[in-house]
Design a protein around this motif. Sequence first.
Motif, PDB file in Angstrom:
ATOM      1  N   VAL A  37      39.124  57.179  37.565  1.00 21.30           N
ATOM      2  CA  VAL A  37      39.247  58.164  38.643  1.00 21.30           C
ATOM      3  C   VAL A  37      40.654  57.992  39.196  1.00 21.30           C
ATOM      4  CG1 VAL A  37      38.403  58.973  40.870  1.00 21.30           C
ATOM      5  CG2 VAL A  37      36.787  58.032  39.213  1.00 21.30           C
ATOM      6  N   PRO A  38      41.578  58.901  38.874  1.00 26.87           N
ATOM      7  CA  PRO A  38      42.963  58.723  39.310  1.00 26.87           C
ATOM      8  C   PRO A  38      43.068  58.460  40.813  1.00 26.87           C
ATOM      9  CG  PRO A  38      42.805  60.538  37.763  1.00 26.87           C
ATOM     10  CD  PRO A  38      41.393  60.125  38.073  1.00 26.87           C
ATOM     11  N   GLY A  39      43.880  57.476  41.143  1.00 25.88           N
ATOM     12  CA  GLY A  39      44.051  57.104  42.534  1.00 25.88           C
ATOM     13  C   GLY A  39      43.010  56.143  43.053  1.00 25.88           C
ATOM     14  N   ARG A  40      41.961  55.880  42.247  1.00 28.20           N
ATOM     15  CA  ARG A  40      40.894  54.981  42.696  1.00 28.20           C
ATOM     16  C   ARG A  40      40.668  53.814  41.738  1.00 28.20           C
ATOM     17  NH1 ARG A  40      35.402  57.412  44.507  1.00 28.20           N
ATOM     18  NH2 ARG A  40      35.386  55.319  45.438  1.00 28.20           N
ATOM     19  N   LEU A  41      40.481  54.118  40.444  1.00 31.32           N
ATOM     20  CA  LEU A  41      40.143  53.059  39.501  1.00 31.32           C
ATOM     21  C   LEU A  41      40.784  53.322  38.142  1.00 31.32           C
ATOM     22  CD1 LEU A  41      38.417  50.445  39.312  1.00 31.32           C
ATOM     23  CD2 LEU A  41      36.629  51.836  38.254  1.00 31.32           C
ATOM     24  N   TYR A  42      41.388  52.262  37.596  1.00 31.14           N
ATOM     25  CA  TYR A  42      42.050  52.316  36.291  1.00 31.14           C
ATOM     26  C   TYR A  42      41.492  51.207  35.406  1.00 31.14           C
ATOM     27  CZ  TYR A  42      45.285  55.206  38.931  1.00 31.14           C
ATOM     28  OH  TYR A  42      45.824  56.179  39.729  1.00 31.14           O
ATOM     29  N   LEU A 108      24.423  44.466  40.004  1.00 30.06           N
ATOM     30  CA  LEU A 108      24.304  44.641  41.448  1.00 30.06           C
ATOM     31  C   LEU A 108      25.505  44.046  42.177  1.00 30.06           C
ATOM     32  CD1 LEU A 108      20.491  43.916  41.934  1.00 30.06           C
ATOM     33  CD2 LEU A 108      21.642  46.146  41.874  1.00 30.06           C
ATOM     34  N   ARG A 109      25.992  42.906  41.686  1.00 31.18           N
ATOM     35  CA  ARG A 109      27.194  42.322  42.299  1.00 31.18           C
ATOM     36  C   ARG A 109      28.399  43.232  42.086  1.00 31.18           C
ATOM     37  NH1 ARG A 109      31.446  38.595  40.547  1.00 31.18           N
ATOM     38  NH2 ARG A 109      32.426  37.790  42.454  1.00 31.18           N
ATOM     39  N   LEU A 110      28.525  43.809  40.884  1.00 32.34           N
ATOM     40  CA  LEU A 110      29.634  44.720  40.620  1.00 32.34           C
ATOM     41  C   LEU A 110      29.574  45.924  41.547  1.00 32.34           C
ATOM     42  CD1 LEU A 110      32.083  45.372  38.805  1.00 32.34           C
ATOM     43  CD2 LEU A 110      30.505  46.543  37.260  1.00 32.34           C
ATOM     44  N   ALA A 111      28.375  46.457  41.756  1.00 36.54           N
ATOM     45  CA  ALA A 111      28.226  47.592  42.675  1.00 36.54           C
ATOM     46  C   ALA A 111      28.673  47.210  44.076  1.00 36.54           C
ATOM     47  CB  ALA A 111      26.772  48.065  42.685  1.00 36.54           C
ATOM     48  N   ASP A 112      28.333  46.018  44.523  1.00 33.55           N
ATOM     49  CA  ASP A 112      28.777  45.555  45.840  1.00 33.55           C
ATOM     50  C   ASP A 112      30.297  45.414  45.889  1.00 33.55           C
ATOM     51  OD1 ASP A 112      26.238  45.459  46.903  1.00 33.55           O
ATOM     52  OD2 ASP A 112      25.956  43.318  46.515  1.00 33.55           O
ATOM     53  N   LEU A 113      30.883  44.904  44.815  1.00 37.97           N
ATOM     54  CA  LEU A 113      32.339  44.765  44.770  1.00 37.97           C
ATOM     55  C   LEU A 113      33.017  46.130  44.852  1.00 37.97           C
ATOM     56  CD1 LEU A 113      32.774  42.056  41.984  1.00 37.97           C
ATOM     57  CD2 LEU A 113      33.123  41.775  44.447  1.00 37.97           C
ATOM     58  N   TYR A 114      32.498  47.080  44.094  1.00 39.65           N
ATOM     59  CA  TYR A 114      33.067  48.429  44.137  1.00 39.65           C
ATOM     60  C   TYR A 114      32.983  49.014  45.543  1.00 39.65           C
ATOM     61  CZ  TYR A 114      33.393  48.962  39.000  1.00 39.65           C
ATOM     62  OH  TYR A 114      33.732  48.862  37.673  1.00 39.65           O
ATOM     63  N   ALA A 115      31.878  48.780  46.219  1.00 35.35           N
ATOM     64  CA  ALA A 115      31.692  49.358  47.554  1.00 35.35           C
ATOM     65  C   ALA A 115      32.658  48.769  48.567  1.00 35.35           C
ATOM     66  CB  ALA A 115      30.247  49.142  48.016  1.00 35.35           C
ATOM     67  N   GLY A 116      33.065  47.514  48.364  1.00 41.17           N
ATOM     68  CA  GLY A 116      33.887  46.860  49.376  1.00 41.17           C
ATOM     69  C   GLY A 116      35.336  46.637  49.012  1.00 41.17           C
ATOM     70  N   MET A 117      35.735  46.957  47.784  1.00 43.47           N
ATOM     71  CA  MET A 117      37.087  46.624  47.351  1.00 43.47           C
ATOM     72  C   MET A 117      38.110  47.584  47.933  1.00 43.47           C
ATOM     73  SD  MET A 117      37.121  47.985  43.407  1.00 43.47           S
ATOM     74  CE  MET A 117      37.108  49.760  43.047  1.00 43.47           C
ATOM     75  N   ALA A 118      39.341  47.090  48.023  1.00 48.11           N
ATOM     76  CA  ALA A 118      40.467  47.938  48.411  1.00 48.11           C
ATOM     77  C   ALA A 118      40.930  48.710  47.177  1.00 48.11           C
ATOM     78  CB  ALA A 118      41.599  47.084  48.966  1.00 48.11           C
ATOM     79  N   GLU A 119      41.057  50.002  47.301  1.00 48.53           N
ATOM     80  CA  GLU A 119      41.499  50.849  46.188  1.00 48.53           C
ATOM     81  C   GLU A 119      42.971  51.238  46.391  1.00 48.53           C
ATOM     82  OE1 GLU A 119      38.893  54.218  45.986  1.00 48.53           O
ATOM     83  OE2 GLU A 119      37.093  53.010  45.789  1.00 48.53           O
ATOM     84  N   PRO A 120      43.636  51.557  45.267  1.00 44.11           N
ATOM     85  CA  PRO A 120      43.198  51.628  43.876  1.00 44.11           C
ATOM     86  C   PRO A 120      43.000  50.237  43.277  1.00 44.11           C
ATOM     87  CG  PRO A 120      45.188  52.952  44.238  1.00 44.11           C
ATOM     88  CD  PRO A 120      45.016  52.070  45.430  1.00 44.11           C
ATOM     89  N   ALA A 121      42.179  50.198  42.228  1.00 41.24           N
ATOM     90  CA  ALA A 121      41.865  48.944  41.563  1.00 41.24           C
ATOM     91  C   ALA A 121      42.033  49.093  40.054  1.00 41.24           C
ATOM     92  CB  ALA A 121      40.434  48.517  41.877  1.00 41.24           C
ATOM     93  N   GLY A 137      31.851  52.930  33.353  1.00 44.78           N
ATOM     94  CA  GLY A 137      30.699  53.819  33.414  1.00 44.78           C
ATOM     95  C   GLY A 137      29.849  53.580  34.640  1.00 44.78           C
ATOM     96  N   VAL A 138      29.684  52.314  35.018  1.00 46.78           N
ATOM     97  CA  VAL A 138      28.919  51.992  36.226  1.00 46.78           C
ATOM     98  C   VAL A 138      29.588  52.605  37.453  1.00 46.78           C
ATOM     99  CG1 VAL A 138      28.291  50.083  37.770  1.00 46.78           C
ATOM    100  CG2 VAL A 138      27.833  49.908  35.319  1.00 46.78           C
ATOM    101  N   PHE A 139      30.907  52.498  37.520  1.00 46.68           N
ATOM    102  CA  PHE A 139      31.627  53.086  38.661  1.00 46.68           C
ATOM    103  C   PHE A 139      31.373  54.589  38.750  1.00 46.68           C
ATOM    104  CE2 PHE A 139      35.295  54.989  40.762  1.00 46.68           C
ATOM    105  CZ  PHE A 139      35.448  54.192  41.883  1.00 46.68           C
ATOM    106  N   LEU A 140      31.424  55.268  37.618  1.00 42.48           N
ATOM    107  CA  LEU A 140      31.215  56.717  37.623  1.00 42.48           C
ATOM    108  C   LEU A 140      29.799  57.056  38.075  1.00 42.48           C
ATOM    109  CD1 LEU A 140      33.082  57.706  34.338  1.00 42.48           C
ATOM    110  CD2 LEU A 140      33.823  58.125  36.693  1.00 42.48           C
TER     111      LEU A 140
END
Length: 220
Positions: A37-42, A108-121, A137-140
């Motif tokens: 997702v450009p600007g969010r995750l690479y 589930l831990r990855l989902a928590d990390l995605y929810a709290g991380m500083a973007e872009p990542a 794929g999980v992020f999407l």
Amino acid sequence: MPLDLTSPAGRRAATLNSLFVDHAILRTGWRNWGAIVPGRLYRSNHPQPWQLAQVARRHGLRTVINLRGHRAECGSDALSREEAGRLGLTHIDAPLESRGAPHRDRLLRLADLYAGMAEPALIHCKSGADRTGLAAGVFLLLNGGTSQQALDQLHWRFGHVSASRTGILDAFFRLYAREAEGRTPFLDWVRDAYDEAALRASFKSRGWADRLVDGVLRRE
């Protein structure tokens, strides 16, 4: 034993280990890069320090997620971890598996990390083909995407071979599509209904593909 980057000899040892033991020399010209997702995750394979600095400048990275986990004797790990600190990036270890049914607790831990991380990542594993595709794929799916969009992150253009044992990652997304997509949010399904053991028992790889991935490509 852990690599020591505080001395010239230790740094040389880490660099040689990265290039020739961890095969970073093959990743110098092949980045396996993608904007999820450009600007969010690479996504990419394991970056060398100069590659991480280049990406951080170009895309304003704030977080690096290492899907290999901490490897004290791996030169690539030591060097990229140090570079992330030098650049002021948050470095997070979130190990995933490439040849087994994804573990519920790790998802589930990855989902928590995605929810709290500083973007872009930036997310990376070693080759950027399998674990990185799963995490992408999980992020999407956590952000309104479809299982087909998730499956597109596990594609041959990234070096993923779905007929090999790594194809169990494709089977994971197909399982969600079959059992719950459109009815149950992905995270709820993972938490409440996903059956790791059943997925593991039902998946069968092909011998030629396993020989290619494990013997020729020598993937983790």
